[in-house]
Design a protein around this motif. Sequence first.
Motif, PDB file in Angstrom:
ATOM      1  N   ALA A   1       0.840  -1.177   0.000  1.00  0.00           N
ATOM      2  CA  ALA A   1       0.000   0.000   0.000  1.00  0.00           C
ATOM      3  C   ALA A   1       0.885   1.241   0.000  1.00  0.00           C
ATOM      4  CB  ALA A   1      -0.911  -0.013   1.219  1.00  0.00           C
ATOM      5  N   SER A   2       0.394   2.290  -0.616  1.00  0.00           N
ATOM      6  CA  SER A   2       1.179   3.509  -0.760  1.00  0.00           C
ATOM      7  C   SER A   2       1.105   4.423   0.455  1.00  0.00           C
ATOM      8  CB  SER A   2       0.691   4.280  -1.986  1.00  0.00           C
ATOM      9  OG  SER A   2      -0.667   4.671  -1.782  1.00  0.00           O
ATOM     10  N   ALA A   3       0.101   4.229   1.291  1.00  0.00           N
ATOM     11  CA  ALA A   3      -0.105   5.104   2.449  1.00  0.00           C
ATOM     12  C   ALA A   3      -0.942   4.352   3.475  1.00  0.00           C
ATOM     13  CB  ALA A   3      -0.820   6.372   2.010  1.00  0.00           C
ATOM     14  N   PRO A   4      -0.954   4.840   4.725  1.00  0.00           N
ATOM     15  CA  PRO A   4      -1.812   4.191   5.719  1.00  0.00           C
ATOM     16  C   PRO A   4      -3.292   4.310   5.319  1.00  0.00           C
ATOM     17  CG  PRO A   4      -0.228   5.669   6.778  1.00  0.00           C
ATOM     18  CD  PRO A   4      -0.135   5.910   5.297  1.00  0.00           C
ATOM     19  N   PRO A   5      -4.103   3.346   5.703  1.00  0.00           N
ATOM     20  CA  PRO A   5      -5.520   3.353   5.308  1.00  0.00           C
ATOM     21  C   PRO A   5      -6.371   4.254   6.219  1.00  0.00           C
ATOM     22  CG  PRO A   5      -5.036   1.370   6.529  1.00  0.00           C
ATOM     23  CD  PRO A   5      -3.739   2.113   6.382  1.00  0.00           C
ATOM     24  N   PHE A   6      -6.182   5.563   6.073  1.00  0.00           N
ATOM     25  CA  PHE A   6      -6.925   6.519   6.874  1.00  0.00           C
ATOM     26  C   PHE A   6      -8.285   6.793   6.239  1.00  0.00           C
ATOM     27  CE2 PHE A   6      -2.611   8.381   8.196  1.00  0.00           C
ATOM     28  CZ  PHE A   6      -2.542   7.554   9.295  1.00  0.00           C
ATOM     29  N   LEU A   7      -9.281   6.999   7.090  1.00  0.00           N
ATOM     30  CA  LEU A   7     -10.611   7.352   6.615  1.00  0.00           C
ATOM     31  C   LEU A   7     -10.551   8.653   5.816  1.00  0.00           C
ATOM     32  CD1 LEU A   7     -12.718   6.596   9.818  1.00  0.00           C
ATOM     33  CD2 LEU A   7     -12.353   5.117   7.850  1.00  0.00           C
ATOM     34  N   HIS A   8     -11.409   8.754   4.799  1.00  0.00           N
ATOM     35  CA  HIS A   8     -11.555   9.933   3.946  1.00  0.00           C
ATOM     36  C   HIS A   8     -10.268  10.263   3.183  1.00  0.00           C
ATOM     37  CE1 HIS A   8     -14.009  13.171   2.517  1.00  0.00           C
ATOM     38  NE2 HIS A   8     -13.072  14.049   2.799  1.00  0.00           N
ATOM     39  N   THR A   9      -9.551   9.217   2.760  1.00  0.00           N
ATOM     40  CA  THR A   9      -8.358   9.396   1.930  1.00  0.00           C
ATOM     41  C   THR A   9      -8.407   8.395   0.783  1.00  0.00           C
ATOM     42  OG1 THR A   9      -7.005   7.804   3.168  1.00  0.00           O
ATOM     43  CG2 THR A   9      -6.930  10.107   3.893  1.00  0.00           C
ATOM     44  N   THR A  10      -7.460   8.526  -0.119  1.00  0.00           N
ATOM     45  CA  THR A  10      -7.272   7.538  -1.174  1.00  0.00           C
ATOM     46  C   THR A  10      -5.908   6.896  -0.957  1.00  0.00           C
ATOM     47  OG1 THR A  10      -8.601   8.787  -2.749  1.00  0.00           O
ATOM     48  CG2 THR A  10      -7.088   7.157  -3.667  1.00  0.00           C
ATOM     49  N   MET A  11      -5.889   5.576  -0.885  1.00  0.00           N
ATOM     50  CA  MET A  11      -4.624   4.849  -0.820  1.00  0.00           C
ATOM     51  C   MET A  11      -4.491   4.047  -2.106  1.00  0.00           C
ATOM     52  SD  MET A  11      -5.389   1.679   1.736  1.00  0.00           S
ATOM     53  CE  MET A  11      -4.148   0.646   1.021  1.00  0.00           C
ATOM     54  N   THR A  12      -3.308   3.574  -2.394  1.00  0.00           N
ATOM     55  CA  THR A  12      -3.066   2.818  -3.616  1.00  0.00           C
ATOM     56  C   THR A  12      -2.447   1.475  -3.265  1.00  0.00           C
ATOM     57  OG1 THR A  12      -2.682   4.872  -4.821  1.00  0.00           O
ATOM     58  CG2 THR A  12      -1.933   2.853  -5.863  1.00  0.00           C
ATOM     59  N   LEU A  13      -3.039   0.414  -3.797  1.00  0.00           N
ATOM     60  CA  LEU A  13      -2.413  -0.904  -3.717  1.00  0.00           C
ATOM     61  C   LEU A  13      -1.491  -1.032  -4.919  1.00  0.00           C
ATOM     62  CD1 LEU A  13      -5.359  -3.293  -2.774  1.00  0.00           C
ATOM     63  CD2 LEU A  13      -3.587  -2.374  -1.282  1.00  0.00           C
ATOM     64  N   ASP A  14      -0.247  -1.396  -4.680  1.00  0.00           N
ATOM     65  CA  ASP A  14       0.734  -1.569  -5.745  1.00  0.00           C
ATOM     66  C   ASP A  14       1.078  -3.049  -5.860  1.00  0.00           C
ATOM     67  OD1 ASP A  14       0.926   1.223  -6.113  1.00  0.00           O
ATOM     68  OD2 ASP A  14       2.361   1.360  -4.465  1.00  0.00           O
ATOM     69  N   LEU A  15       1.018  -3.570  -7.072  1.00  0.00           N
ATOM     70  CA  LEU A  15       1.306  -4.981  -7.319  1.00  0.00           C
ATOM     71  C   LEU A  15       2.272  -5.083  -8.481  1.00  0.00           C
ATOM     72  CD1 LEU A  15       0.590  -7.926  -6.536  1.00  0.00           C
ATOM     73  CD2 LEU A  15      -1.175  -7.824  -8.297  1.00  0.00           C
ATOM     74  N   GLY A  16       3.444  -5.668  -8.221  1.00  0.00           N
ATOM     75  CA  GLY A  16       4.456  -5.807  -9.259  1.00  0.00           C
ATOM     76  C   GLY A  16       4.149  -6.952 -10.204  1.00  0.00           C
ATOM     77  N   ASN A  17       4.405  -6.726 -11.491  1.00  0.00           N
ATOM     78  CA  ASN A  17       4.245  -7.734 -12.532  1.00  0.00           C
ATOM     79  C   ASN A  17       5.622  -7.969 -13.129  1.00  0.00           C
ATOM     80  OD1 ASN A  17       3.662  -9.294 -14.761  1.00  0.00           O
ATOM     81  ND2 ASN A  17       2.501  -7.736 -15.837  1.00  0.00           N
ATOM     82  N   SER A  18       6.201  -9.133 -12.889  1.00  0.00           N
ATOM     83  CA  SER A  18       7.554  -9.401 -13.383  1.00  0.00           C
ATOM     84  C   SER A  18       7.588  -9.726 -14.871  1.00  0.00           C
ATOM     85  CB  SER A  18       8.174 -10.556 -12.588  1.00  0.00           C
ATOM     86  OG  SER A  18       7.412 -11.728 -12.759  1.00  0.00           O
ATOM     87  N   ALA A  19       6.437  -9.999 -15.468  1.00  0.00           N
ATOM     88  CA  ALA A  19       6.399 -10.324 -16.898  1.00  0.00           C
ATOM     89  C   ALA A  19       6.542  -9.051 -17.730  1.00  0.00           C
ATOM     90  CB  ALA A  19       5.081 -11.020 -17.237  1.00  0.00           C
ATOM     91  N   PRO A  20       7.181  -9.139 -18.886  1.00  0.00           N
ATOM     92  CA  PRO A  20       7.322  -7.962 -19.750  1.00  0.00           C
ATOM     93  C   PRO A  20       6.094  -7.734 -20.645  1.00  0.00           C
ATOM     94  CG  PRO A  20       8.550  -9.779 -20.665  1.00  0.00           C
ATOM     95  CD  PRO A  20       7.967 -10.275 -19.355  1.00  0.00           C
ATOM     96  N   TRP A  21       4.957  -8.270 -20.275  1.00  0.00           N
ATOM     97  CA  TRP A  21       3.723  -8.107 -21.045  1.00  0.00           C
ATOM     98  C   TRP A  21       2.550  -7.917 -20.076  1.00  0.00           C
ATOM     99  CZ3 TRP A  21       6.630 -12.711 -21.283  1.00  0.00           C
ATOM    100  CH2 TRP A  21       6.186 -13.721 -20.432  1.00  0.00           C
ATOM    101  N   TYR A  22       1.423  -7.509 -20.655  1.00  0.00           N
ATOM    102  CA  TYR A  22       0.201  -7.380 -19.860  1.00  0.00           C
ATOM    103  C   TYR A  22      -0.291  -8.768 -19.444  1.00  0.00           C
ATOM    104  CZ  TYR A  22      -0.415  -2.447 -20.924  1.00  0.00           C
ATOM    105  OH  TYR A  22      -0.248  -1.096 -21.001  1.00  0.00           O
ATOM    106  N   THR A  23      -0.897  -8.842 -18.284  1.00  0.00           N
ATOM    107  CA  THR A  23      -1.491 -10.086 -17.822  1.00  0.00           C
ATOM    108  C   THR A  23      -2.746  -9.754 -17.023  1.00  0.00           C
ATOM    109  OG1 THR A  23      -1.060 -12.221 -16.744  1.00  0.00           O
ATOM    110  CG2 THR A  23      -0.143 -10.270 -15.687  1.00  0.00           C
ATOM    111  N   VAL A  24      -3.493 -10.769 -16.671  1.00  0.00           N
ATOM    112  CA  VAL A  24      -4.703 -10.549 -15.875  1.00  0.00           C
ATOM    113  C   VAL A  24      -4.514 -11.123 -14.487  1.00  0.00           C
ATOM    114  CG1 VAL A  24      -6.278 -10.470 -17.850  1.00  0.00           C
ATOM    115  CG2 VAL A  24      -5.796 -12.646 -16.741  1.00  0.00           C
ATOM    116  N   GLY A  25      -5.281 -10.600 -13.566  1.00  0.00           N
ATOM    117  CA  GLY A  25      -5.192 -11.074 -12.196  1.00  0.00           C
ATOM    118  C   GLY A  25      -6.437 -10.718 -11.419  1.00  0.00           C
ATOM    119  N   VAL A  26      -6.357 -10.957 -10.129  1.00  0.00           N
ATOM    120  CA  VAL A  26      -7.481 -10.673  -9.244  1.00  0.00           C
ATOM    121  C   VAL A  26      -6.932 -10.320  -7.866  1.00  0.00           C
ATOM    122  CG1 VAL A  26      -7.796 -13.108  -8.589  1.00  0.00           C
ATOM    123  CG2 VAL A  26      -9.719 -11.542  -8.431  1.00  0.00           C
ATOM    124  N   PHE A  27      -7.535  -9.329  -7.239  1.00  0.00           N
ATOM    125  CA  PHE A  27      -7.294  -9.077  -5.826  1.00  0.00           C
ATOM    126  C   PHE A  27      -8.360  -9.823  -5.042  1.00  0.00           C
ATOM    127  CE2 PHE A  27      -5.080  -5.036  -7.033  1.00  0.00           C
ATOM    128  CZ  PHE A  27      -3.904  -5.269  -6.356  1.00  0.00           C
TER     129      PHE A  27
END
Length: 104
Positions: A1-27
Amino acid sequence: ASAPPFLHTTMTLDLGNSAPWYTVGVFLAGQARAADPGFGGTILVDPLASFPFVAPPGTLHWPIDIPADELLAGTLYTVQGLLLDPGAPLGVALSNGLELVLGF
Protein backbone atom coordinates in the motif's frame (compact mmCIF):
# COMPACT_ATOMS: atom_id res chain seq x y z
CA ALA A 1 0.00 0.00 0.00
CA SER A 2 1.18 3.51 -0.76
CA ALA A 3 -0.11 5.10 2.45
CA PRO A 4 -1.81 4.19 5.72
CA PRO A 5 -5.52 3.35 5.31
CA PHE A 6 -6.92 6.52 6.87
CA LEU A 7 -10.61 7.35 6.61
CA HIS A 8 -11.56 9.93 3.95
CA THR A 9 -8.36 9.40 1.93
CA THR A 10 -7.27 7.54 -1.17
CA MET A 11 -4.62 4.85 -0.82
CA THR A 12 -3.07 2.82 -3.62
CA LEU A 13 -2.41 -0.90 -3.72
CA ASP A 14 0.73 -1.57 -5.74
CA LEU A 15 1.31 -4.98 -7.32
CA GLY A 16 4.46 -5.81 -9.26
CA ASN A 17 4.25 -7.73 -12.53
CA SER A 18 7.55 -9.40 -13.38
CA ALA A 19 6.40 -10.32 -16.90
CA PRO A 20 7.32 -7.96 -19.75
CA TRP A 21 3.72 -8.11 -21.05
CA TYR A 22 0.20 -7.38 -19.86
CA THR A 23 -1.49 -10.09 -17.82
CA VAL A 24 -4.70 -10.55 -15.88
CA GLY A 25 -5.19 -11.07 -12.20
CA VAL A 26 -7.48 -10.67 -9.24
CA PHE A 27 -7.29 -9.08 -5.83
CA LEU A 28 -8.88 -11.21 -3.11
CA ALA A 29 -10.30 -9.17 -0.23
CA GLY A 30 -11.75 -10.24 3.08
CA GLN A 31 -11.81 -9.55 6.77
CA ALA A 32 -9.89 -12.56 8.04
CA ARG A 33 -6.52 -14.21 7.51
CA ALA A 34 -6.20 -17.64 5.97
CA ALA A 35 -3.42 -20.09 5.20
CA ASP A 36 -4.93 -22.31 2.53
CA PRO A 37 -2.84 -24.09 -0.11
CA GLY A 38 -3.59 -22.98 -3.63
CA PHE A 39 -1.90 -22.47 -7.00
CA GLY A 40 1.37 -23.88 -5.69
CA GLY A 41 1.51 -21.33 -2.86
CA THR A 42 -0.60 -20.14 0.04
CA ILE A 43 -3.82 -18.14 -0.12
CA LEU A 44 -3.52 -15.77 2.84
CA VAL A 45 -7.00 -14.20 2.66
CA ASP A 46 -10.39 -15.67 3.51
CA PRO A 47 -12.04 -13.90 0.56
CA LEU A 48 -15.40 -12.15 0.75
CA ALA A 49 -14.90 -10.40 -2.60
CA SER A 50 -12.68 -10.51 -5.66
CA PHE A 51 -11.68 -7.68 -7.97
CA PRO A 52 -10.34 -8.65 -11.42
CA PHE A 53 -7.83 -6.41 -13.19
CA VAL A 54 -5.43 -6.18 -16.11
CA ALA A 55 -1.84 -5.67 -14.95
CA PRO A 56 0.60 -3.75 -17.15
CA PRO A 57 4.27 -4.68 -17.36
CA GLY A 58 5.97 -3.28 -14.28
CA THR A 59 3.65 -2.25 -11.46
CA LEU A 60 -0.14 -2.01 -11.20
CA HIS A 61 -1.36 0.96 -9.13
CA TRP A 62 -4.92 0.38 -7.87
CA PRO A 63 -6.43 3.46 -6.12
CA ILE A 64 -8.91 2.80 -3.32
CA ASP A 65 -11.10 5.57 -1.90
CA ILE A 66 -11.71 5.05 1.81
CA PRO A 67 -15.01 6.58 2.98
CA ALA A 68 -15.19 9.16 5.76
CA ASP A 69 -17.53 6.94 7.81
CA GLU A 70 -16.22 6.89 11.40
CA LEU A 71 -18.01 3.58 12.00
CA LEU A 72 -15.34 1.95 9.80
CA ALA A 73 -12.51 2.96 12.16
CA GLY A 74 -10.75 -0.15 13.45
CA THR A 75 -12.16 -2.39 10.72
CA LEU A 76 -9.68 -5.01 9.51
CA TYR A 77 -9.32 -5.91 5.83
CA THR A 78 -7.02 -8.48 4.25
CA VAL A 79 -5.92 -8.35 0.60
CA GLN A 80 -3.85 -10.57 -1.70
CA GLY A 81 -3.09 -10.31 -5.40
CA LEU A 82 -2.96 -13.22 -7.85
CA LEU A 83 -1.56 -12.89 -11.39
CA LEU A 84 -1.51 -15.27 -14.33
CA ASP A 85 2.18 -15.99 -14.85
CA PRO A 86 3.42 -18.90 -16.99
CA GLY A 87 6.70 -18.97 -15.04
CA ALA A 88 5.02 -19.39 -11.64
CA PRO A 89 3.99 -22.68 -10.04
CA LEU A 90 0.73 -23.81 -11.66
CA GLY A 91 0.77 -20.63 -13.78
CA VAL A 92 -0.34 -18.25 -11.00
CA ALA A 93 1.87 -15.85 -9.04
CA LEU A 94 0.71 -14.94 -5.53
CA SER A 95 1.59 -11.71 -3.74
CA ASN A 96 2.25 -11.41 -0.04
CA GLY A 97 -0.85 -10.84 2.02
CA LEU A 98 -1.65 -7.34 3.22
CA GLU A 99 -3.56 -6.51 6.37
CA LEU A 100 -5.18 -3.07 6.64
CA VAL A 101 -6.83 -1.55 9.69
CA LEU A 102 -8.83 1.57 8.87
CA GLY A 103 -8.15 4.54 11.11
CA PHE A 104 -7.67 8.28 11.49
